[in-house]
Design an enzyme around this catalytic site. Structure first.
Site, short mmCIF file in Angstrom:
data_model
loop_
_atom_site.label_atom_id
_atom_site.label_comp_id
_atom_site.label_asym_id
_atom_site.label_seq_id
_atom_site.Cartn_x
_atom_site.Cartn_y
_atom_site.Cartn_z
N HIS A 81 39.42 26.17 50.13
CA HIS A 81 40.18 25.25 51.12
C HIS A 81 41.58 25.22 50.44
O HIS A 81 41.70 24.88 49.26
CB HIS A 81 39.47 24.33 51.60
CG HIS A 81 38.36 24.42 52.59
ND1 HIS A 81 38.55 24.30 53.96
CD2 HIS A 81 36.96 24.80 52.31
CE1 HIS A 81 37.24 24.56 54.37
NE2 HIS A 81 36.37 25.10 53.56
N ASN A 113 40.42 26.84 55.35
CA ASN A 113 40.14 27.70 54.23
C ASN A 113 41.41 28.45 54.12
O ASN A 113 42.33 28.40 54.88
CB ASN A 113 39.04 28.78 54.84
CG ASN A 113 37.83 28.01 55.06
OD1 ASN A 113 37.44 27.63 56.26
ND2 ASN A 113 36.98 28.23 54.25
N ARG A 126 33.41 30.14 62.46
CA ARG A 126 32.59 28.65 62.05
C ARG A 126 33.55 27.87 61.37
O ARG A 126 33.72 26.96 62.04
CB ARG A 126 31.52 29.57 61.33
CG ARG A 126 30.19 28.47 61.22
CD ARG A 126 30.43 27.46 60.09
NE ARG A 126 30.73 27.77 58.75
CZ ARG A 126 31.16 27.04 57.77
NH1 ARG A 126 31.32 25.89 57.82
NH2 ARG A 126 31.56 27.84 56.52
N ASP A 127 33.74 27.95 60.25
CA ASP A 127 34.57 27.14 59.42
C ASP A 127 35.84 26.56 60.28
O ASP A 127 36.27 25.32 60.17
CB ASP A 127 34.85 27.27 57.84
CG ASP A 127 34.59 26.22 56.92
OD1 ASP A 127 34.75 25.07 57.21
OD2 ASP A 127 34.71 26.46 55.60
N HIS A 158 34.84 30.07 47.72
CA HIS A 158 35.26 29.69 49.17
C HIS A 158 36.33 28.36 48.88
O HIS A 158 35.84 27.48 48.55
CB HIS A 158 33.73 29.14 49.72
CG HIS A 158 34.09 28.43 51.13
ND1 HIS A 158 33.32 29.16 52.18
CD2 HIS A 158 34.48 27.18 51.52
CE1 HIS A 158 33.80 28.39 53.41
NE2 HIS A 158 34.24 27.28 52.88
N CYS A 197 36.67 20.54 57.37
CA CYS A 197 35.46 20.34 57.47
C CYS A 197 35.18 18.73 58.30
O CYS A 197 35.87 18.02 57.67
CB CYS A 197 34.56 20.03 56.04
SG CYS A 197 32.95 19.60 56.25
P1 HMG Z 1 19.32 14.57 60.91
O1 HMG Z 1 19.75 13.40 62.08
O2 HMG Z 1 19.05 13.96 59.80
O3 HMG Z 1 18.31 15.53 61.75
O4 HMG Z 1 20.31 15.62 60.88
P2 HMG Z 1 16.96 15.30 62.45
O5 HMG Z 1 15.80 16.44 62.19
O6 HMG Z 1 16.30 13.91 62.38
O7 HMG Z 1 17.28 15.78 63.91
C1 HMG Z 1 18.09 14.90 64.73
C2 HMG Z 1 18.54 15.53 66.02
O8 HMG Z 1 19.07 16.82 65.80
C3 HMG Z 1 17.05 15.98 66.83
O9 HMG Z 1 17.57 15.91 68.08
C4 HMG Z 1 16.92 17.37 66.34
O10 HMG Z 1 15.87 18.07 67.22
C5 HMG Z 1 18.21 17.98 66.27
P3 HMG Z 1 17.12 14.70 68.99
O11 HMG Z 1 15.66 14.45 68.86
O12 HMG Z 1 17.93 13.52 68.57
O13 HMG Z 1 17.77 15.01 70.57
N1 HMG Z 1 18.38 19.13 65.43
C6 HMG Z 1 18.90 20.20 65.81
N2 HMG Z 1 19.57 20.61 66.77
C7 HMG Z 1 20.04 21.90 66.61
N3 HMG Z 1 19.92 22.72 65.89
C8 HMG Z 1 19.14 22.36 64.48
C9 HMG Z 1 18.73 21.07 64.70
N4 HMG Z 1 18.28 20.41 63.59
C10 HMG Z 1 18.00 19.14 64.24
N5 HMG Z 1 19.32 23.02 63.56
C11 HMG Z 1 21.02 17.96 60.40
C12 HMG Z 1 20.28 16.75 59.89
C13 HMG Z 1 20.74 18.88 59.09
C14 HMG Z 1 20.29 18.56 61.59
C15 HMG Z 1 22.41 17.35 60.78
O14 HMG Z 1 22.93 16.71 59.62
C16 HMG Z 1 23.43 18.56 60.89
O15 HMG Z 1 23.26 19.35 61.74
N6 HMG Z 1 24.23 18.67 59.81
C17 HMG Z 1 25.11 19.81 60.04
C18 HMG Z 1 26.56 19.46 59.48
C19 HMG Z 1 27.55 20.79 59.41
O16 HMG Z 1 27.22 21.70 60.10
N7 HMG Z 1 28.52 20.46 58.58
C20 HMG Z 1 29.61 21.83 58.65
C21 HMG Z 1 28.99 23.03 57.87
S1 HMG Z 1 28.84 22.73 55.90
C22 HMG Z 1 30.71 23.13 55.73
O17 HMG Z 1 31.55 23.19 56.33
C23 HMG Z 1 30.94 23.46 54.09
C24 HMG Z 1 31.03 24.96 54.00
O18 HMG Z 1 32.12 25.39 54.70
C25 HMG Z 1 31.57 25.24 52.53
C26 HMG Z 1 32.65 24.31 51.85
O19 HMG Z 1 33.84 24.29 52.26
O20 HMG Z 1 32.08 23.59 50.95
C27 HMG Z 1 29.87 25.46 54.24
MG MG Z 2 34.25 25.18 54.19
#
Ligand code: HMG
Ligand code: MG
Length: 298
Positions: free
Chosen positions: A208, A248, A14-15, A206, A239
């Site tokens: 990096h 990581n 994933r990450d 966690h 990220c």
């Molecule tokens: P948004 O654009 O504000 O959401 O995104 P929305 O509700 O307006 O939806 C927009 C579109 O996305 C719509 O589709 C929804 O249906 C779809 P459209 O009508 O335009 O065709 N949608 C989805 N599709 C699939 N699965 C879903 C989903 N939700 C909405 N669950 C949202 C808000 C949260 C969805 C978006 O910003 C997003 O997906 N962000 C994810 C970002 C991400 O994954 N980042 C990396 C992970 S975090 C990380 O790496 C840190 C970590 O490792 C810890 C660390 O290192 O600190 C965990």
């Molecule tokens: Mg991370």
């Protein structure tokens, strides 16, 4: 007083892969997860049920869950940012999910397009649905030791978000040094503050490795009573919403540290290195684990 055993949370699929620009086939992702299972990891974060517009690489997560060989005693988890994601995860028979919030407002906006408070609100119905489905929820807090947009982050700010996640039912809160700017001293200071509100056995680290501090931060965390660490095989990753963030800390390197301290993990170094080498060959990348490189060149 170091722990006798540590649980490693393998976040490579994933990450590690979420930021890769080149397409990676479902078969290659499945093979990675299966290799990690064989290596003895007891917790593997397989993918994310997030918007494919935001993180295209995770779009095939449901297919990956269908393809993997699940082993008894291993948890196969996924990230879910909202109820829609949870529903997709449940359809894919995911046994455990993780929600993710940030300690910084700017990062919250860039990563999940809402404020910290709104994100926590969004998790409430998700938590209820997960509970009804008997699915455990882990919580992440990002930017705990610095933010790419807001700079320094106060430990109290991290503690407040972590407390809310814990109070709403996350069984464990993983503290993410998303951009790797933390140091051992800052890590200890952070854990003293956050550990005041949440039992230390409910916290995970966690890290990096952007600044090469991850192992030092893990050692500092061990001294503070933390015994769960997230890591990524071959040091894969970065990220998409944290420019310049590298992967990581490499699982192989953490394992080497822990073996040297006589701390049990259940993970087999040689099988782990084989898993990392295979995915690096698929990606056409050098192995990001110092330990893997050293052992492979012997
Ligand atoms: P948004 O654009 O504000 O959401 O995104 P929305 O509700 O307006 O939806 C927009 C579109 O996305 C719509 O589709 C929804 O249906 C779809 P459209 O009508 O335009 O065709 N949608 C989805 N599709 C699939 N699965 C879903 C989903 N939700 C909405 N669950 C949202 C808000 C949260 C969805 C978006 O910003 C997003 O997906 N962000 C994810 C970002 C991400 O994954 N980042 C990396 C992970 S975090 C990380 O790496 C840190 C970590 O490792 C810890 C660390 O290192 O600190 C965990
Ligand atoms: Mg991370």
């Amino acid at each position: 007083n170091l722990p006798k055993s540590v649980r490693l949370v393998e976040v490579g699929p994933r990450d590690g892969l979420q930021n890769e620009k080149q397409p990676i086939s479902v078969a290659d992702k499945v093979r990675l997860v299966d290799d990690l299972t064989v290596a003895g990891l007891s917790y593997i974060e397989v993918g994310s049920f997030v918007s494919p517009k935001w993180v295209p690489q995770m779009a095939g997560s449901a297919e990956v869950f269908t393809g993997i060989q699940r082993s008894a005693g291993v948890t196969y988890a996924a990230l879910t940012p909202n109820l829609k994601g949870l529903e997709a995860a449940l359809d894919a028979k995911v046994e455990e999910v993780a929600v993710f919030a940030a300690a910084s407002e700017a990062f919250s906006q860039k990563n999940i397009n809402c404020s910290i408070a709104d994100s926590l609100q969004r998790f409430v119905p998700l938590m209820e649905a997960a509970k009804a489905a008997n699915v455990r929820v882990r919580g992440y807090v990002s930017c705990v030791l610095g933010c790419p947009y807001d700079g320094e982050i106060a430990p109290q700010q991290v503690a407040s978000v972590a407390r809310e996640l814990y109070a709403m039912g996350c069984y464990e809160v993983s503290l993410g040094d998303t951009i790797g700017t933390g140091t051992a001293g800052k890590t200890r200071a952070l854990l003293e503050v956050v550990g005041h509100d949440i039992p230390r056995e409910r916290l995970a680290g966690h890290f990096h490795d952007t600044y090469g501090q991850a192992l030092a931060n893990i050692y500092a965390s061990l001294l503070e009573g933390i015994s769960v660490f997230d890591s990524s095989v071959a040091g894969l990753g970065g990220c998409p919403y944290a420019k310049g963030a590298t992967g990581n800390v490499a699982t192989e390197d953490v394992l080497y540290l822990l073996q040297g301290l006589g701390i049990e993990t259940g993970v087999d170094m040689h099988k782990l290195i084989a898993a990392g080498q295979r995915i690096c060959e698929v990606l056409g990348k050098a192995n990001g684990s110092r330990v893997a490189r050293a052992l492979l060149s012997r």
